[in-house]
Scaffold this active site. Structure first.
Site, short mmCIF file in Angstrom:
data_model
loop_
_atom_site.label_atom_id
_atom_site.label_comp_id
_atom_site.label_asym_id
_atom_site.label_seq_id
_atom_site.Cartn_x
_atom_site.Cartn_y
_atom_site.Cartn_z
N ASP A 89 0.85 -1.18 0.00
CA ASP A 89 0.00 0.00 0.00
C ASP A 89 0.89 1.24 0.00
O ASP A 89 2.10 1.15 0.15
CB ASP A 89 -0.98 -0.03 1.16
CG ASP A 89 -0.29 -0.02 2.52
OD1 ASP A 89 0.93 0.18 2.56
OD2 ASP A 89 -0.99 -0.23 3.53
N ASP A 271 -8.48 -7.23 0.02
CA ASP A 271 -7.59 -7.42 1.17
C ASP A 271 -8.33 -6.96 2.39
O ASP A 271 -9.21 -6.10 2.31
CB ASP A 271 -6.30 -6.61 1.02
CG ASP A 271 -6.48 -5.17 1.46
OD1 ASP A 271 -6.10 -4.83 2.60
OD2 ASP A 271 -7.04 -4.37 0.68
N CYS A 309 -13.57 -28.16 6.40
CA CYS A 309 -12.30 -27.46 6.20
C CYS A 309 -11.14 -28.44 6.38
O CYS A 309 -11.17 -29.29 7.28
CB CYS A 309 -12.18 -26.32 7.20
SG CYS A 309 -10.62 -25.40 7.11
N CYS A 311 -7.86 -27.34 6.79
CA CYS A 311 -6.69 -26.63 7.29
C CYS A 311 -6.03 -27.44 8.40
O CYS A 311 -6.60 -28.41 8.91
CB CYS A 311 -7.07 -25.23 7.80
SG CYS A 311 -7.86 -25.23 9.43
N CYS A 314 -8.28 -27.72 11.60
CA CYS A 314 -9.47 -28.58 11.50
C CYS A 314 -9.11 -30.05 11.26
O CYS A 314 -9.85 -30.94 11.67
CB CYS A 314 -10.39 -28.07 10.39
SG CYS A 314 -11.13 -26.45 10.78
N HIS A 340 -6.50 -20.99 10.29
CA HIS A 340 -7.82 -21.42 9.85
C HIS A 340 -8.54 -20.32 9.07
O HIS A 340 -9.08 -20.56 7.97
CB HIS A 340 -8.69 -21.85 11.03
CG HIS A 340 -10.13 -22.00 10.64
ND1 HIS A 340 -10.61 -23.12 9.99
CD2 HIS A 340 -11.18 -21.13 10.74
CE1 HIS A 340 -11.89 -22.95 9.71
NE2 HIS A 340 -12.25 -21.75 10.16
#
Length: 376
Positions: A89, A271, A309, A311, A314, A340
């Site tokens: 940015d 974002d 999920c 991930c 999980c 997660h």
């Protein structure tokens, strides 16, 4: 370079080609403010969680370790070991967020550092020089993000100044690349649309910056407190005037529902600090809605956070264990939660792209736009 692959209504499925790889869009950029994800994650963790683009903060990296230090170490890619695209940015949002510590003139903005009070000047040229030292894939133009709502005449004057600043950014980045002063000689430049919620100012400003033929275009100055319906209205108002052959970025947005709504209206890139910030406080996104893992009802719950999920959290741990980590102030709880939420956001974008590929985005949107933002 942006390539439009398919449309369903206004929703766009595309590819964005950069020197650091091709981004499949729509896409979410994972925020690494100080070149790290808050919550104990590295760039290597981002790769494990399907991240395509990392976003770093120009203002914070200018303060520490210093953009010249990063340049001496080979730029952000070498520094962080992230090989994909990086967006930096411009520092313009700090003009907004540090409103009590700043003075704006035509040349730029004088800040007081939030770290030690030291006076710092940043204008379009300085922002481009810092971002050239950081070596990001995409540099954002230096703009003024003003309070929304703001008085009409001030907003109009600010939009005009932002256009003048954008032209200076373009000129300076061209000079830096021409004189081999940029770590990344292929660095791209995105312009930012402003205008609060004034229809005429938003449209006129978008037309003016579109005429400069930049690498991409962002909508800024939203998600700063206005009703979400007003944000969606402004997106729909501005979208027809955004170049169809360039990537479109909605800055600082947002919830899963916000993203689904904005994709529906033609946005490609997002974002937000929300997934990592919320995770650090135990608020976790799932395919059934938002879980507050600190709630007592999870004390003996040995099921995974989200059965849909895959991930690391999980796959391996229960809600009861994750709740215990938070209640015991164990850093592992924060790390697993952030992993997660970022995995969830990136998987959401994968499912959005698949729905667009299959021509089923309308059904996907209707199924999840309310559910994903609902607290369980």
């Amino acid at each position: 370079m942006y390539r439009l692959l398919k449309k369903q209504g206004n929703a766009r499925r595309g590819e964005f080609q950069t020197v650091h790889g091709t981004v499949q869009t729509p896409a979410f950029m994972n925020v690494a403010t100080a070149a790290a994800i808050k919550g104990g994650l590295s760039a290597l963790d981002l790769k494990e969680n399907h991240c395509q683009v990392m976003l770093c903060n120009t203002y914070h990296l200018h303060l520490r370790p210093g953009d010249q230090t990063v340049a001496k170490l080979g730029g952000l890619h070498s520094f962080t070991k992230w090989s994909g695209p990086i967006l930096t940015d411009s520092g313009g949002f700090q003009v907004f967020s540090l409103s009590k510590l700043r003075k704006i003139t035509e040349e730029g903005v004088t800040f007081a550092s939030h770290l030690d009070g030291k006076r710092i000047f940043m204008g379009p040229e300085e922002s481009m020089q810092i971002q050239a030292n950081l070596g990001s894939t995409i540099a954002m133009a230096f703009d003024e993000c003003i309070e929304n709502p703001s008085e009409y005449q001030y907003t109009k004057d600010s939009c005009a100044r932002t256009v003048r600043w954008l032209k200076r950014c373009k000129s300076e980045l061209d000079r830096l690349k021409r004189e081999n002063l940029a770590v990344n000689p292929h660095q791209m430049l995105f312009g930012i649309n402003q205008g609060c919620c004034y229809d005429d100012l938003r449209v006129e400003h978008m037309k003016e910056i579109a005429a400069l033929d930049l690498d991409g275009y962002a909508i800024g100055g939203l998600a700063v407190g206005e009703p979400k319906e007003e944000m969606y209205r402004v997106i729909s108002l501005v979208e027809p005037h955004m170049p169809a052959d360039k990537i479109r970025y909605l800055m600082g947005v947002g919830t899963p529902g916000n993203i689904l709504e904005a994709v529906y209206r033609g946005i490609d890139l997002f974002d937000c600090v929300m997934p990592s910030r919320n995770a650090r406080h135990g608020h976790l996104f799932t395919w059934n809605g938002i879980v507050n893992i600190k709630n007592a009802k999870y004390e003996l719950d040995d099921s995974p956070l989200d059965e849909n999920c895959d991930c690391e959290c999980c796959r391996n741990f229960s809600k009861a264990y994750l709740r215990h980590l938070f209640k015991a102030d164990e850093m592992l709880g924060m790390r697993l939660a952030v992993m997660h939420n970022l995995h969830f956001y990136n998987t959401l974008m994968e499912k959005i792209r698949a729905a667009l590929d299959e021509g089923t985005y309308e059904e996907f949107y209707q199924t999840y736009v309310t559910r994903l933002d609902t607290r369980i």
